[in-house]
Write an enzyme that holds these catalytic residues in place. Structure first.
Site, PDB file in Angstrom:
ATOM      1  N   SER A 151       0.849  -1.194   0.000  1.00  0.00           N
ATOM      2  CA  SER A 151       0.000   0.000   0.000  1.00  0.00           C
ATOM      3  C   SER A 151       0.880   1.238   0.000  1.00  0.00           C
ATOM      4  O   SER A 151       2.011   1.212   0.512  1.00  0.00           O
ATOM      5  CB  SER A 151      -0.899   0.025   1.238  1.00  0.00           C
ATOM      6  OG  SER A 151      -1.553   1.274   1.378  1.00  0.00           O
ATOM      7  N   TYR A 164      -1.234  -0.686  10.455  1.00  0.00           N
ATOM      8  CA  TYR A 164      -1.377  -1.031   9.044  1.00  0.00           C
ATOM      9  C   TYR A 164      -0.201  -0.485   8.224  1.00  0.00           C
ATOM     10  O   TYR A 164       0.404  -1.207   7.420  1.00  0.00           O
ATOM     11  CB  TYR A 164      -2.694  -0.462   8.521  1.00  0.00           C
ATOM     12  CG  TYR A 164      -2.992  -0.734   7.068  1.00  0.00           C
ATOM     13  CD1 TYR A 164      -3.540  -1.951   6.671  1.00  0.00           C
ATOM     14  CD2 TYR A 164      -2.758   0.245   6.099  1.00  0.00           C
ATOM     15  CE1 TYR A 164      -3.839  -2.194   5.334  1.00  0.00           C
ATOM     16  CE2 TYR A 164      -3.056   0.011   4.765  1.00  0.00           C
ATOM     17  CZ  TYR A 164      -3.591  -1.204   4.387  1.00  0.00           C
ATOM     18  OH  TYR A 164      -3.891  -1.443   3.061  1.00  0.00           O
TER      19      TYR A 164
END
Length: 264
Positions: A151, A164
């Site tokens: 990501s 995350y």
């Protein structure tokens, strides 16, 4: 990203998916589900894996090229069993795509250690467990591919991605070293860094997400990157290129911009 014409691609381009055997981990929703559907439309043999077998069955439908294999990607024993089952059925896997992820928006002072461990186990440890199962057959055969869905949250330390973001940063680092290790062994490695994509995970965000894309748009961008032989596949460019510039700023400037535009 456009490649200069005099430079060879970093991976072997794949443009024809007919007959290719693709294993998608985390295929029950979001980008994984969209990739499964896109590859089935291109006549690939697709193994759909996740824990939610009902979701997998709905995506597979009656397509004869779809094979549902539900298992827990955080369990090494289940990884080993799943890999052995697939090798017995298909002889080899051309590409394994790691899409499984967990996300909880939270500031650093809200982090619960047990929840953080679960996120790291799903986002990072499950990839290592998968590599232990799928890499040896690829190395013996001398071909195959690994795609890891990281990501842009791994580019820079930003608020609300307290666990995350670091887990995705680790996947970026892992993908880079995998490429260095595996390229000369004829194994493709793809690092996928999406921006904001409309999924169950991003639905937890309570802020405006710039350049938000659909899972179908994300799947198309990934397949285009693979067709180009790219190593890093990042999208949408109008968002990710800005973050790449942000990434190289001196910390003093970077922190000032975060305070000004992110911490609102």
């Amino acid at each position: 990203m456009m490649r200069l014409p005099f430079l060879p691609p970093l991976n072997r381009p794949i443009r024809d998916w007919s007959g290719q055997t693709i294993w998608i981990i985390g295929a029950s929703s979001g980008i994984g589900a969209a990739l499964a559907q896109a590859l089935l439309q291109r006549n690939a043999k697709v193994i759909l894996s996740a824990r939610r077998v009902d979701r997998l069955n709905a995506i597979a439908g009656t397509n004869p090229n779809a094979h549902v294999l539900s298992f827990d990607a955080t369990n090494q024993g289940e990884w080993n069993n799943a890999s052995a089952d697939l090798l017995a059925r298909f002889q080899y896997i051309d590409l394994v795509i790691f899409c499984a992820a967990k996300y909880q928006p939270e500031r650093s002072w809200d982090v619960d250690a047990n929840d953080a461990a679960t996120t790291i186990k799903i986002n990072l440890e499950s990839v290592y467990q998968g590599l232990q199962s799928v890499l040896p057959p690829m190395l013996r055969r001398g071909s195959g591919g690994i795609a890891i869905l990281a990501s842009v949250a791994g580019y820079v330390g930003l608020p609300n991605a307290s666990v995350y973001g670091p887990s995705k940063a680790a996947l970026i680092n892992l993908s880079e070293l995998l490429y260095s290790d595996l390229h000369k062994k004829n194994i493709n490695v793809y690092l996928v860094n999406p921006g904001f994509v409309q999924t169950e995970l991003t639905s937890k965000n309570d802020f405006d997400m710039p350049a938000l894309q659909t899972p179908e748009q994300a799947a198309q961008a990934i397949l285009e990157g693979i067709a180009n032989g790219d190593f890093e596949i990042h999208f949408p460019k109008r968002f990710t290129l800005g973050l790449k510039l942000f990434q190289i700023l001196p910390y003093r400037w970077r922190f000032a911009l975060i305070r000004r535009f992110v911490l609102v």
